[in-house]
Scaffold this active site. Structure first.
Site, PDB file in Angstrom:
ATOM      1  CG  HIS A 192      -1.600  -1.402   1.138  1.00 59.44           C
ATOM      2  ND1 HIS A 192      -2.159  -1.483   2.066  1.00 59.44           N
ATOM      3  CD2 HIS A 192      -3.150  -1.515   0.605  1.00 59.44           C
ATOM      4  CE1 HIS A 192      -3.170  -2.726   1.641  1.00 59.44           C
ATOM      5  NE2 HIS A 192      -2.977  -3.417   0.156  1.00 59.44           N
ATOM      6  CG  HIS A 200      -6.927 -10.597  -7.782  1.00 59.37           C
ATOM      7  ND1 HIS A 200      -6.144 -10.112  -8.857  1.00 59.37           N
ATOM      8  CD2 HIS A 200      -7.283 -12.097  -7.637  1.00 59.37           C
ATOM      9  CE1 HIS A 200      -6.683 -11.303  -9.622  1.00 59.37           C
ATOM     10  NE2 HIS A 200      -6.913 -12.069  -8.743  1.00 59.37           N
ATOM     11  CD  GLU A 257     -12.991  -9.967  -3.581  1.00 61.92           C
ATOM     12  OE1 GLU A 257     -11.980 -10.068  -3.318  1.00 61.92           O
ATOM     13  OE2 GLU A 257     -13.475 -11.631  -3.670  1.00 61.92           O
ATOM     14  CG  ASP A 288     -11.321 -14.236 -13.520  1.00 65.50           C
ATOM     15  OD1 ASP A 288     -10.226 -14.924 -12.765  1.00 65.50           O
ATOM     16  OD2 ASP A 288     -10.507 -13.576 -14.137  1.00 65.50           O
ATOM     17  N   GLY A 289     -11.016 -11.241 -11.752  1.00 69.68           N
ATOM     18  CA  GLY A 289     -10.584  -9.699 -12.059  1.00 69.68           C
ATOM     19  C   GLY A 289      -9.007 -10.053 -13.159  1.00 69.68           C
ATOM     20  CG  ASP A 335      -3.204  -8.273  -3.564  1.00 68.04           C
ATOM     21  OD1 ASP A 335      -1.794  -8.513  -3.128  1.00 68.04           O
ATOM     22  OD2 ASP A 335      -3.744  -7.831  -2.636  1.00 68.04           O
TER      23      ASP A 335
END
Ligand code: SAM
Length: 281
Positions: free
Chosen positions: A19, A42, A121, A145-146, A166
């Site tokens: 982050h 994600h 997500e 699905d990302g 991620d």
């Protein structure tokens, strides 16, 4: 079947590295007026109260964000200072660290009226938590699905694109799937800034990710690794975390190096940070 839940790990050393890098990249992107589409492939829940039973079970934030928060008055690095001040905004009481924000929250902080944020997500329970978060209207939450979803968004309508990938890497094939998704993203948006988080595990699965990216013809790839402890004789468990940044803004590496030189001593005597260009510079 998805079993990973980020609440068990919220605020750990890997989150700090991820982050802080994300915050620094967004800070650069804000320097130009042109609009940005941010994609978080994600997303997770978005905000993690530290008191939940999931987070309390492992209390990983105690070896992550907590020592930084406690030392915040003494930390002089401007990037770190900006990050900690932003973190304070996620706290109902600014003096007490009671919540740790996830990537959707950090990205939402950077949004201007003409920017967009797309959050993917796939876990139904995690998506439900994410849907309950207050986020600006430029943020859209997508249950799906990302990596496939990111591809479907391309090309985006804005001049600039920033993607965070991620995954939880519950399946070993995810390392290769990320390489493919990155290659497709750059085919459609050559200047996109793409951030990829990966775990450092004794089995070194991340080598497939780094080798795949290095061999894919991308011109600028930089990565950093934060090691909490030496891999040594360990046979399981995450000993460190890594961040790849493709097309990093100029100067990002030096700013992060300076910030991380104040972070690592707070994470224990074995902790260390290393960074290098995999391709370019
Ligand atoms: N990016 C979040 C942050 O920094 O706060 C943490 C994300 S966590 C490491 C990974 C998340 O991806 C989990 O919430 C998991 O349910 C979700 N996930 C797993 N597979 C997915 C997929 N194929 N597409 C979208 N989300 C997925």
């Amino acid at each position: 079947m998805l079993s990973y839940q980020h609440a068990y790990h919220a605020g750990n050393f890997a989150d700090v590295q991820k982050h802080l890098t994300l915050y620094a990249v967004a800070d650069y992107l804000l320097r130009k007026k042109t609009s940005v589409t941010y994609v978080d492939s994600h997303a997770g829940r978005g905000l993690y109260p530290l008191t939940t039973k999931e987070t309390q079970r492992l209390q990983e934030y105690r070896e992550g964000v907590e020592p930084l928060w406690q030392a915040r008055q003494q930390l002089t690095d401007p990037l770190l200072d900006g990050w900690l001040n932003t973190l304070a905004k996620a706290q109902p009481s600014e003096e007490t660290l009671s919540h740790y924000p996830g990537s959707p929250w950090w990205l939402a902080q950077a949004l201007r009226p003409h920017d967009h944020l797309r959050l993917f997500e796939l876990h139904p329970g995690e998506h439900e938590h994410l849907s309950a978060q207050a986020l600006p209207t430029q943020a859209r939450r997508i249950y799906g699905d990302g990596l496939a979803g990111t591809k479907q968004l391309l090309p985006v309508a804005t001049p600039r694109l920033c993607v965070l990938m991620d995954p939880s890497y519950e399946r070993k094939t995810e390392y290769q799937e990320v390489v493919e998704a990155v290659a497709y993203t750059l085919e459609k948006a050559r200047h996109a800034v793409v951030l990829i988080w990966y775990p450092l595990l004794p089995a070194e699965h991340h080598a497939a990710l780094l080798n795949g990216l290095t061999g894919s013809g991308i011109r600028k790839i930089w990565h950093s690794e934060l090691l909490l402890r030496d891999a040594g004789e360990r046979t399981h468990g995450m000993y460190g975390s890594g961040m790849v940044v493709i097309n990093p803004p100029w100067g990002l590496d030096e700013r992060l190096e300076a910030a991380m030189s104040q972070v690592t001593p707070l994470l224990g005597s074995e902790s260390r940070y290393r960074a290098k260009w995999l391709v370019g510079e």
